[in-house]
Design an enzyme around this catalytic site. Structure first.
Site, PDB file in Angstrom:
ATOM      1  N   SER A  35     -52.986   2.482 -73.673  1.00  0.00           N
ATOM      2  CA  SER A  35     -54.308   2.615 -74.289  1.00  0.00           C
ATOM      3  C   SER A  35     -55.398   3.055 -73.320  1.00  0.00           C
ATOM      4  O   SER A  35     -56.454   3.511 -73.758  1.00  0.00           O
ATOM      5  CB  SER A  35     -54.721   1.319 -74.978  1.00  0.00           C
ATOM      6  OG  SER A  35     -55.058   0.331 -74.041  1.00  0.00           O
ATOM      7  N   LYS A  77     -60.066  -2.566 -71.697  1.00  0.00           N
ATOM      8  CA  LYS A  77     -60.789  -1.524 -72.423  1.00  0.00           C
ATOM      9  C   LYS A  77     -62.039  -1.124 -71.654  1.00  0.00           C
ATOM     10  O   LYS A  77     -62.391  -1.718 -70.653  1.00  0.00           O
ATOM     11  CB  LYS A  77     -61.201  -2.003 -73.829  1.00  0.00           C
ATOM     12  CG  LYS A  77     -60.055  -2.468 -74.697  1.00  0.00           C
ATOM     13  CD  LYS A  77     -59.092  -1.369 -75.035  1.00  0.00           C
ATOM     14  CE  LYS A  77     -57.890  -1.940 -75.781  1.00  0.00           C
ATOM     15  NZ  LYS A  77     -56.779  -1.049 -75.834  1.00  0.00           N
TER      16      LYS A  77
END
Length: 165
Positions: A35, A77
């Site tokens: 990700s 993230k």
């Protein structure tokens, strides 16, 4: 007996110092998944600075580790939206409160969306948007959800050092 205690005293102190450092200041983490490609890749070892946000503000584009309570795990993230903002991606461009923001890093194409944050909330995205499970699915995160900032890579050795955005 006293001699044995004196010998192990130094080891006990070292163990306590390591525990304190890992609990409150910095701890290693292994990146899992794709990700955050290509900024961070699967299997890389990074350091999480747990201490920095006690004295520094959370800034847009910081890479952070978050407690994801929905899946009961931790995720890495990038902070995109700060509190009280309207975040939108239109034609693969980032707008904050309808103002175009230059993005200083590469990322996968982003489908158009509009989200807002409330007081104390942060909107996060993975750099590899096609596979990232982030605020688009999980919702916004709070400062309490943020474990720490990721800014240093230990492994692989060829990429050792500060993580460039």
């Amino acid at each position: 007996m006293r001699k044995i205690l004196n010998e192990i005293k130094d080891y006990i102190i070292i163990i306590l110092v390591v525990i304190i450092i890992r609990t409150f200041i910095v701890t290693p983490a292994i990146v899992e998944g794709a990700s955050m490609d290509y900024t961070l890749e699967d299997g890389q070892l990074v350091l999480i600075n747990k201490f920095t946000y006690n004295f520094n503000k959370i800034e847009r584009f910081d890479i952070v580790v978050l407690d994801n309570e929905i899946d009961n795990d931790r995720i890495i993230k990038r902070i995109i939206g700060l509190p009280n903002e309207k975040i939108s991606y239109i034609d693969n461009q980032l707008f904050i409160n309808n103002e175009l923001i230059e993005v200083p890093f590469e990322f996968e194409e982003t489908e158009d969306f509009i989200f807002t944050t409330q007081e104390g909330e942060y909107f996060v995205l993975g750099d590899n948007r096609k596979v990232s499970k982030d605020s688009r699915l999980l919702g916004n995160f709070t400062k309490e959800d943020i474990v720490g900032k990721v800014s240093f890579r230990l492994l692989p050795f060829k990429k050792f050092g500060k993580i460039e955005e």
